[in-house]
Design a protein around this motif. Sequence first.
Motif, PDB file in Angstrom:
ATOM      1  N   ALA A  92      26.201  44.465  57.814  1.00  0.00           N
ATOM      2  CA  ALA A  92      25.489  45.807  57.772  1.00  0.00           C
ATOM      3  C   ALA A  92      26.711  46.969  57.512  1.00  0.00           C
ATOM      4  CB  ALA A  92      25.175  46.063  59.167  1.00  0.00           C
ATOM      5  N   GLY A  93      27.927  46.572  57.502  1.00  0.00           N
ATOM      6  CA  GLY A  93      28.825  47.449  57.170  1.00  0.00           C
ATOM      7  C   GLY A  93      29.282  48.272  58.410  1.00  0.00           C
ATOM      8  N   ILE A  94      29.166  47.879  59.507  1.00  0.00           N
ATOM      9  CA  ILE A  94      29.592  48.782  60.843  1.00  0.00           C
ATOM     10  C   ILE A  94      31.257  49.271  60.669  1.00  0.00           C
ATOM     11  CG2 ILE A  94      27.962  48.033  62.076  1.00  0.00           C
ATOM     12  CD1 ILE A  94      30.322  46.456  63.807  1.00  0.00           C
ATOM     13  N   ALA A  95      31.893  50.035  61.144  1.00  0.00           N
ATOM     14  CA  ALA A  95      33.013  50.485  60.961  1.00  0.00           C
ATOM     15  C   ALA A  95      33.982  50.124  62.288  1.00  0.00           C
ATOM     16  CB  ALA A  95      33.307  51.968  60.788  1.00  0.00           C
ATOM     17  N   ARG A  96      33.205  49.852  63.470  1.00  0.00           N
ATOM     18  CA  ARG A  96      33.873  49.910  64.874  1.00  0.00           C
ATOM     19  C   ARG A  96      32.843  49.395  65.709  1.00  0.00           C
ATOM     20  NH1 ARG A  96      34.379  54.155  68.753  1.00  0.00           N
ATOM     21  NH2 ARG A  96      36.280  53.757  70.161  1.00  0.00           N
ATOM     22  N   GLY A 120      37.786  43.672  58.874  1.00  0.00           N
ATOM     23  CA  GLY A 120      38.338  45.199  58.760  1.00  0.00           C
ATOM     24  C   GLY A 120      37.627  45.801  59.617  1.00  0.00           C
ATOM     25  N   VAL A 121      36.846  45.190  60.700  1.00  0.00           N
ATOM     26  CA  VAL A 121      35.959  46.150  61.685  1.00  0.00           C
ATOM     27  C   VAL A 121      37.118  46.526  62.844  1.00  0.00           C
ATOM     28  CG1 VAL A 121      34.237  46.265  63.268  1.00  0.00           C
ATOM     29  CG2 VAL A 121      33.954  45.276  61.314  1.00  0.00           C
ATOM     30  N   GLU A 122      37.161  47.749  63.178  1.00  0.00           N
ATOM     31  CA  GLU A 122      38.105  48.283  64.369  1.00  0.00           C
ATOM     32  C   GLU A 122      37.216  47.690  65.598  1.00  0.00           C
ATOM     33  OE1 GLU A 122      39.590  52.244  66.858  1.00  0.00           O
ATOM     34  OE2 GLU A 122      38.484  52.403  64.684  1.00  0.00           O
ATOM     35  N   VAL A 123      38.002  47.014  66.694  1.00  0.00           N
ATOM     36  CA  VAL A 123      37.516  46.389  67.647  1.00  0.00           C
ATOM     37  C   VAL A 123      38.061  47.028  68.922  1.00  0.00           C
ATOM     38  CG1 VAL A 123      36.771  44.310  69.077  1.00  0.00           C
ATOM     39  CG2 VAL A 123      36.654  44.129  66.728  1.00  0.00           C
ATOM     40  N   VAL A 124      37.321  47.323  69.933  1.00  0.00           N
ATOM     41  CA  VAL A 124      37.686  47.976  71.367  1.00  0.00           C
ATOM     42  C   VAL A 124      37.055  46.948  72.258  1.00  0.00           C
ATOM     43  CG1 VAL A 124      37.917  49.623  73.137  1.00  0.00           C
ATOM     44  CG2 VAL A 124      37.890  50.435  70.537  1.00  0.00           C
TER      45      VAL A 124
END
Length: 320
Positions: A92-96, A120-124
């Motif tokens: 889906a192209g989420i960024a984070r 390449g997704v930023e993960v917290v």
Amino acid sequence: MAAAIALSRRGRPASAPNPNVGCILVQPAPAKAGGRVVARGWTQPGGRPHAEAMALAAAGDAARGATAYVSLEPCAHASARGPACSDLLIAAGIARAVIAARDPDPRTDGAGIARLRAAGVEVVEELLPAEARAAMAPWWTRHAWGRPFVTLKLATSLDGCIAMADGSSRWITGERARAHAHLERAMHQAILVGRGTLDADAPGLDVRLPGLEDRSPAKWLLTRGKAPAGWTAISSPEAIDGVDSLLVEGGAGAAAAFLAADRVDRLLLYRAPMLIGGGRAALGDIGLADLAEAHGRWRLADSRLLGSDQLDVYERVRRD
């Protein structure tokens, strides 16, 4: 994240045997703090669709570049019932992705997070993990302890009585407290009483709140004998199986049996502003040999007024 965790409770207990998860997709707002919520999702009855799949379907193209707030690590294993949520989020192209708690299921445990980062997704990680686990307590208890999560409800007078000496108990608490107790029924898969309560009160144990009537739990009876039609006989607290959550409603013998077996994880104590004196006690013998053993076992988790009645919620402190 707090909103996603609150949303996850909508799926409980219908999502069993899957965890009840909440997911909120947020598009960043240029030059502003926060962002714009574009979709919400929670685990659906029977466990599918998962929260992430529901939110992504609602968001459509708006998911691209968004932040996903999820109360549990997105799954990393595909099944015949649907694809892995980590793959869906990436596609889906989420960024984070902001994740409350890691999934203890060995098929995912860390793998979902690793897959997101590799794409390449930023993960917290670990944002409000205790709150997320509490919202998923039945599923979490099943995975950690291999048994159901048990809530014990006690409705008493100020002096700890659950009924008059002759057994009459309607009603000790007021309308608001009773409505809250019905909401608790709707959050559990099964509800249990002892033989004495069944014979004395003939309880229906259904949910009588508008819109939640279909959430009435299965009716169980703690007995060495037979149960009436529509009920399931349970011989002991240790014999419980087949559900992730159980609400024990009465009476004193059933409550004492579960406490003596150390099978109570959460205690709901409703107290009405009345004194009965000489009434029936809320508990029988729970096998306590030394007063020192009673200390440090319970932690106050919530306290509130429901009309004129006081509700205190305690959680069992377990260190092993």
